[in-house]
Design an enzyme around this catalytic site. Structure first.
Site, PDB file in Angstrom:
ATOM      1  N   HIS A 212      -2.394 -20.153  -0.714  1.00  0.00           N
ATOM      2  CA  HIS A 212      -3.694 -20.427  -0.108  1.00  0.00           C
ATOM      3  C   HIS A 212      -3.917 -19.601   1.156  1.00  0.00           C
ATOM      4  O   HIS A 212      -2.997 -18.950   1.668  1.00  0.00           O
ATOM      5  CB  HIS A 212      -3.841 -21.925   0.193  1.00  0.00           C
ATOM      6  CG  HIS A 212      -2.837 -22.483   1.169  1.00  0.00           C
ATOM      7  ND1 HIS A 212      -2.970 -22.356   2.532  1.00  0.00           N
ATOM      8  CD2 HIS A 212      -1.698 -23.194   0.972  1.00  0.00           C
ATOM      9  CE1 HIS A 212      -1.964 -22.955   3.141  1.00  0.00           C
ATOM     10  NE2 HIS A 212      -1.168 -23.470   2.213  1.00  0.00           N
TER      11      HIS A 212
ATOM     12  N   CYS B 144       4.248 -24.451   0.704  1.00  0.00           N
ATOM     13  CA  CYS B 144       3.152 -23.639   0.188  1.00  0.00           C
ATOM     14  C   CYS B 144       3.280 -22.203   0.688  1.00  0.00           C
ATOM     15  O   CYS B 144       3.996 -21.917   1.655  1.00  0.00           O
ATOM     16  CB  CYS B 144       1.809 -24.221   0.609  1.00  0.00           C
ATOM     17  SG  CYS B 144       1.399 -25.782  -0.220  1.00  0.00           S
TER      18      CYS B 144
END
Length: 207
Positions: free
Chosen positions: A167, A183
């Site tokens: 992301h 992440c």
């Protein structure tokens, strides 16, 4: 205007430094993706990192594929080097600088792109809530959302959400450092570029 000028200048400066260093003779820069009106508006409000890509050792480049993954469309995350590679046809790869998870939260394995979302909302997971109990139930998508401009959701081989994402970020100054809970963070403009290229179902290898 300053932001537009910087986006124009950045790849030129990065490539110039790289050539001066005689370190990237097989590397080439590639342009930022075309942005929607919404992207332009929200990126202008998002935190900026004005020093990105000025170090030729960390810059975004098209280069000979340095991985052992050969299938075009595959993504390889090198957590130690803090780069993500998008494998292309013809033996090349696109290299982006990333932030992997902090040491206690780094992981390795194979996942697959389950879905993709523009300017996603963020629902903090259990680990994040344990660390910061005051987190809201959900953070709406936008320039100050921790997931940034794009969310690429990683699923396992059975199609189950791993709760890991590739992301964007609202902390661009932290790119290159191991700071996440697992992440893979990217500069927003790079997350948009990867989002435009990667397909749902694509293989993602994290090392």
């Amino acid at each position: 205007m300053h932001t537009d000028f910087y986006r124009f200048l950045r790849p030129i400066v990065a490539l110039g430094l790289c050539l001066m260093a005689a370190a990237c003779t097989q590397y080439s820069s590639f342009p930022d993706p075309t942005l929607s009106a919404r992207d332009v508006q929200l990126l202008a409000l998002a935190p900026q990192s004005l020093n990105r890509d000025l170090d030729p050792r960390r810059a975004r480049f098209r280069m000979p594929n340095p991985t052992n993954e050969k299938v075009p469309g595959t993504v390889v995350v090198d957590s130690d080097a803090r780069f993500l590679y998008y494998i292309e046809e013809g033996g090349t790869a696109l290299r982006y600088e990333i932030s992997p998870g902090m040491e206690a939260h780094q992981w390795s394995g194979v996942a697959y792109v389950g879905r993709k979302v523009e300017w996603p909302s963020w629902t903090p997971g259990n680990t994040a809530r344990q660390m910061v109990p005051s987190l809201p139930a959900t953070v709406s998508g936008g320039p100050n959302n921790p997931l940034g401009a794009r969310g690429i959701y990683l699923h396992d081989e059975r199609g189950r959400d791993t709760e890991y994402r590739i992301h964007g970020t609202n902390e661009p100054e932290m790119i290159g450092m191991p700071v996440s809970l697992g992440c893979i963070r990217m500069h927003n403009i790079d997350a948009i570029d990867l989002y435009n290229r990667i397909k749902v179902g694509a293989k993602v290898v994290v090392r």
